[in-house]
Design an enzyme around this catalytic site. Structure first.
Site, PDB file in Angstrom:
ATOM      1  N   CYS A 246       0.824  -1.215   0.000  1.00 51.20           N
ATOM      2  CA  CYS A 246       0.000   0.000   0.000  1.00 51.20           C
ATOM      3  C   CYS A 246       0.861   1.270   0.000  1.00 51.20           C
ATOM      4  O   CYS A 246       2.049   1.233   0.271  1.00 51.20           O
ATOM      5  CB  CYS A 246      -0.922  -0.019   1.221  1.00 51.20           C
ATOM      6  SG  CYS A 246      -2.430   0.912   0.941  1.00 51.20           S
TER       7      CYS A 246
ATOM      8  N   ASP B  66      -5.857  -3.523  12.038  1.00 53.25           N
ATOM      9  CA  ASP B  66      -4.722  -2.606  11.882  1.00 53.25           C
ATOM     10  C   ASP B  66      -4.574  -1.809  13.170  1.00 53.25           C
ATOM     11  O   ASP B  66      -5.554  -1.579  13.882  1.00 53.25           O
ATOM     12  CB  ASP B  66      -4.978  -1.676  10.682  1.00 53.25           C
ATOM     13  CG  ASP B  66      -3.832  -0.715  10.419  1.00 53.25           C
ATOM     14  OD1 ASP B  66      -2.694  -1.005  10.843  1.00 53.25           O
ATOM     15  OD2 ASP B  66      -4.068   0.331   9.792  1.00 53.25           O
TER      16      ASP B  66
HETATM   17  O1  LIG Z   1      -0.598   5.260   4.976  1.00 52.80           O
HETATM   18  C1  LIG Z   1      -1.313   6.160   5.390  1.00 52.80           C
HETATM   19  O2  LIG Z   1      -0.915   7.342   5.424  1.00 52.80           O
HETATM   20  C2  LIG Z   1      -2.703   5.873   5.877  1.00 52.80           C
HETATM   21  C3  LIG Z   1      -3.510   6.930   6.240  1.00 52.80           C
HETATM   22  C4  LIG Z   1      -4.803   6.692   6.675  1.00 52.80           C
HETATM   23  C5  LIG Z   1      -5.294   5.398   6.754  1.00 52.80           C
HETATM   24  C6  LIG Z   1      -4.488   4.320   6.407  1.00 52.80           C
HETATM   25  C7  LIG Z   1      -3.195   4.542   5.978  1.00 52.80           C
HETATM   26  N1  LIG Z   1      -2.348   3.495   5.649  1.00 52.80           N
HETATM   27  C8  LIG Z   1      -2.653   2.111   5.751  1.00 52.80           C
HETATM   28  O3  LIG Z   1      -2.364   1.577   7.021  1.00 52.80           O
HETATM   29  C9  LIG Z   1      -2.042   0.188   6.888  1.00 52.80           C
HETATM   30  C10 LIG Z   1      -0.773  -0.180   7.624  1.00 52.80           C
HETATM   31  O4  LIG Z   1       0.296   0.618   7.246  1.00 52.80           O
HETATM   32  P1  LIG Z   1       1.788   0.366   7.830  1.00 52.80           P
HETATM   33  O5  LIG Z   1       2.315  -0.882   7.146  1.00 52.80           O
HETATM   34  O6  LIG Z   1       1.693   0.187   9.317  1.00 52.80           O
HETATM   35  O7  LIG Z   1       2.566   1.578   7.439  1.00 52.80           O
HETATM   36  C11 LIG Z   1      -1.971  -0.055   5.395  1.00 52.80           C
HETATM   37  O8  LIG Z   1      -3.236  -0.538   4.941  1.00 52.80           O
HETATM   38  C12 LIG Z   1      -1.779   1.315   4.837  1.00 52.80           C
HETATM   39  O9  LIG Z   1      -2.232   1.449   3.572  1.00 52.80           O
END
Ligand SMILES: O=C(O)c1ccccc1N[C@@H]1O[C@H](COP(=O)(O)O)[C@@H](O)[C@H]1O
Length: 193
Positions: free
Chosen positions: A7, A122
């Site tokens: 992502c 998450d």
């Molecule tokens: O990445 C972002 O800025 C974000 C903002 C708002 C909601 C979700 C976001 N990211 C998503 O969060 C998870 C986990 O991310 P990480 O691997 O802990 O960095 C993933 O789905 C991101 O796309």
């Protein structure tokens, strides 16, 4: 095999990395934060990512019309909802043929009652923090695990949680940029488990 979503794509260079490393899904973030892209940037990314790899739009309390427009323009194929979206929103998107991933905290009882095609646990909006994997509840739908995953910890996370999919953003970056070697390692580990 555990599916994997990479992502937070922002540029055609990120798209090229995806085409080389071959995750199952790629994601673009429309929610506010350092990964946020505009619809035009997302359209450019969709044009560069291999058509066989679905693009997931990540939203936080976005208007239903925005998500439907992005789907109708073939920019996103799946919606990932990180905010307070309720079940009527989930069902409205599904009625528009948009598959939904609904994101919850592991302690949120609502995760057991959603109609979403997939439930994601998450730690919170791209924070890079890991969850307590032992506390992930079992649910009926396919489960996605996110939050602070990286090539060093994903193997253990998969063994404990047994998710259908893992999702990573910040854990495959170097100096805030997506990194081919880290993404390739992550995809290889997930697909072996
Ligand atoms: O990445 C972002 O800025 C974000 C903002 C708002 C909601 C979700 C976001 N990211 C998503 O969060 C998870 C986990 O991310 P990480 O691997 O802990 O960095 C993933 O789905 C991101 O796309």
């Amino acid at each position: 095999m555990t599916q994997i979503k990479i992502c937070g794509l922002q540029t055609p260079r990120d798209a090229a990395i995806i085409n080389q490393s071959r995750p199952d899904f790629a994601g673009v973030v429309f929610a506010a934060g350092r990964h946020q892209v505009s619809p035009d940037q997302a359209k450019l990314i969709r044009q560069h990512v291999d058509a066989k790899i679905p693009l997931v739009g990540v939203f936080m309390n976005a208007p239903e019309s925005m998500i439907k427009d992005l789907y109708d323009q073939h920019i996103i194929q799946i919606a990932q909802l990180h905010g307070d979206e309720d079940e009527s929103m989930v069902r409205a998107l599904q009625a528009h043929h948009i598959p939904v991933i609904k994101v919850f905290k592991p302690t949120d009882e609502k995760a057991k009652f959603t109609n979403a095609e997939m439930v994601m646990f998450d730690s919170g909006g791209g924070s890079g923090r890991t969850l307590d994997w032992q506390q992930i509840p079992s649910i009926d739908q396919p489960l996605a695990l996110a939050g602070g995953l990286n090539p060093a910890n994903v193997s253990k996370a998969i063994e404990i949680v047994q998710p259908t999919m893992v999702d990573v953003s910040s854990g495959v970056e170097v100096s805030g940029q997506k990194d081919l070697a880290l993404i390739t390692a992550m995809v290889t580990i997930a697909h072996r488990k």
